[in-house]
Design a protein around this motif. Structure first.
Motif, PDB file in Angstrom:
ATOM      1  N   GLY A  57       0.809  -1.214   0.000  1.00 32.92           N
ATOM      2  CA  GLY A  57       0.000   0.000   0.000  1.00 32.92           C
ATOM      3  C   GLY A  57       0.840   1.260   0.000  1.00 32.92           C
ATOM      4  N   GLU A  58       1.938   1.246   0.725  1.00 32.94           N
ATOM      5  CA  GLU A  58       2.808   2.425   0.757  1.00 32.94           C
ATOM      6  C   GLU A  58       3.458   2.654  -0.606  1.00 32.94           C
ATOM      7  N   CYS A  59       3.796   1.596  -1.289  1.00 32.12           N
ATOM      8  CA  CYS A  59       4.337   1.708  -2.643  1.00 32.12           C
ATOM      9  C   CYS A  59       3.272   2.263  -3.589  1.00 32.12           C
ATOM     10  N   PHE A  60       2.044   1.845  -3.402  1.00 34.89           N
ATOM     11  CA  PHE A  60       0.925   2.323  -4.211  1.00 34.89           C
ATOM     12  C   PHE A  60       0.722   3.823  -4.014  1.00 34.89           C
ATOM     13  N   LEU A  61       0.831   4.281  -2.778  1.00 41.68           N
ATOM     14  CA  LEU A  61       0.702   5.709  -2.496  1.00 41.68           C
ATOM     15  C   LEU A  61       1.838   6.497  -3.148  1.00 41.68           C
ATOM     16  N   ALA A  62       3.034   5.910  -3.175  1.00 40.32           N
ATOM     17  CA  ALA A  62       4.164   6.567  -3.830  1.00 40.32           C
ATOM     18  C   ALA A  62       3.917   6.677  -5.333  1.00 40.32           C
ATOM     19  N   LEU A  63       3.302   5.657  -5.918  1.00 40.20           N
ATOM     20  CA  LEU A  63       2.951   5.706  -7.334  1.00 40.20           C
ATOM     21  C   LEU A  63       1.898   6.786  -7.582  1.00 40.20           C
ATOM     22  N   PHE A  64       0.925   6.880  -6.712  1.00 41.45           N
ATOM     23  CA  PHE A  64      -0.104   7.916  -6.819  1.00 41.45           C
ATOM     24  C   PHE A  64       0.525   9.300  -6.765  1.00 41.45           C
ATOM     25  N   GLU A  65       1.466   9.486  -5.869  1.00 43.68           N
ATOM     26  CA  GLU A  65       2.175  10.763  -5.761  1.00 43.68           C
ATOM     27  C   GLU A  65       2.964  11.059  -7.038  1.00 43.68           C
ATOM     28  N   GLN A  66       3.624  10.056  -7.576  1.00 42.68           N
ATOM     29  CA  GLN A  66       4.416  10.242  -8.791  1.00 42.68           C
ATOM     30  C   GLN A  66       3.531  10.639  -9.967  1.00 42.68           C
ATOM     31  N   GLU A  67       2.405   9.951 -10.119  1.00 46.48           N
ATOM     32  CA  GLU A  67       1.494  10.269 -11.217  1.00 46.48           C
ATOM     33  C   GLU A  67       0.868  11.646 -11.039  1.00 46.48           C
ATOM     34  N   THR A  68       0.588  12.011  -9.801  1.00 44.75           N
ATOM     35  CA  THR A  68       0.039  13.330  -9.526  1.00 44.75           C
ATOM     36  C   THR A  68       1.024  14.417  -9.921  1.00 44.75           C
TER      37      THR A  68
END
Length: 201
Positions: A57-68
């Motif tokens: 989940g933390e990796c997923f949030l990092a991906l969300f941040e990157q895409e944002t």
């Protein structure tokens, strides 16, 4: 998108892990993706994964941040302050929707899975909404400086949050309904223009 072979060698392990998660989501979705899939795609070890992330989940949030961050940069680059205000609004909306359309699997995954991350997911969405709102406020100030003759008043942060949150919810619903996102360009630009039009000084 996936890193090229030439650039992959220079990426940090953290960046490779995030890219590997993105690739796995494109291939089979977040729910079916495991840490083993991520480390295999990144060509690294579980130990390395847990050095950078507490869990998937933390990796997923990092991906969300990157895409944002990528979409924020696209929007900022698309808006030409010398153009009329209406053109700037359309350019910002187009850049945002184009960014969403460029990664349909990731955007659908964010819409479905972020709520499942409970408080962490909600905090991430709120933080991203705030960043988009800040950009909208900044772009409005830029337009005011370039076009003083328009008599545009400052955009309040609360109104910016309403605009950003409404557009995001519209896109989330459209993605879930498998609608053509291009249909949203005109209405979205009209609403933003109408609201900004009420701020004439």
């Amino acid at each position: 998108m996936a890193a090229s072979a030439s650039s992959a060698a220079t990426e940090t392990p953290r960046a490779r892990l995030i890219d590997a998660l993105a690739e796995a989501i494109r291939a089979k979705g977040y729910r079916e993706t495991t840490v083993a899939d991520i480390v295999a795609g990144a060509r690294t070890s579980r130990r390395t994964f847990y050095q950078h992330f507490a869990d998937r989940g933390e990796c997923f949030l990092a991906l969300f941040e990157q895409e944002t961050q990528h979409k924020l940069e696209l929007i900022a680059a698309a808006v030409d302050p010398a153009r009329p205000l209406e053109d700037q609004i359309e350019a910002a909306i187009d850049a945002y929707i184009d960014g969403v359309k460029a990664e349909p699997a990731l955007q659908a995954s964010f819409a479905r899975e972020l709520p499942g991350l409970a408080e962490a997911g909600a905090d991430a969405v709120h933080a991203v909404t705030d960043r988009y709102a800040a950009l909208l406020v900044a772009l409005t100030e830029q337009a005011r400086a370039q076009h003083p003759e328009a008599g545009l008043a400052p955009l309040g942060r609360d109104i910016a949050v309403i605009l950003v949150g409404g557009l995001r919810e519209l896109l989330v619903m459209a993605i879930g309904q498998r609608r053509d996102l291009d249909e949203l360009r005109g209405p979205s630009a009209e609403v933003v223009a109408a609201i900004l039009g009420t701020l004439r000084a």
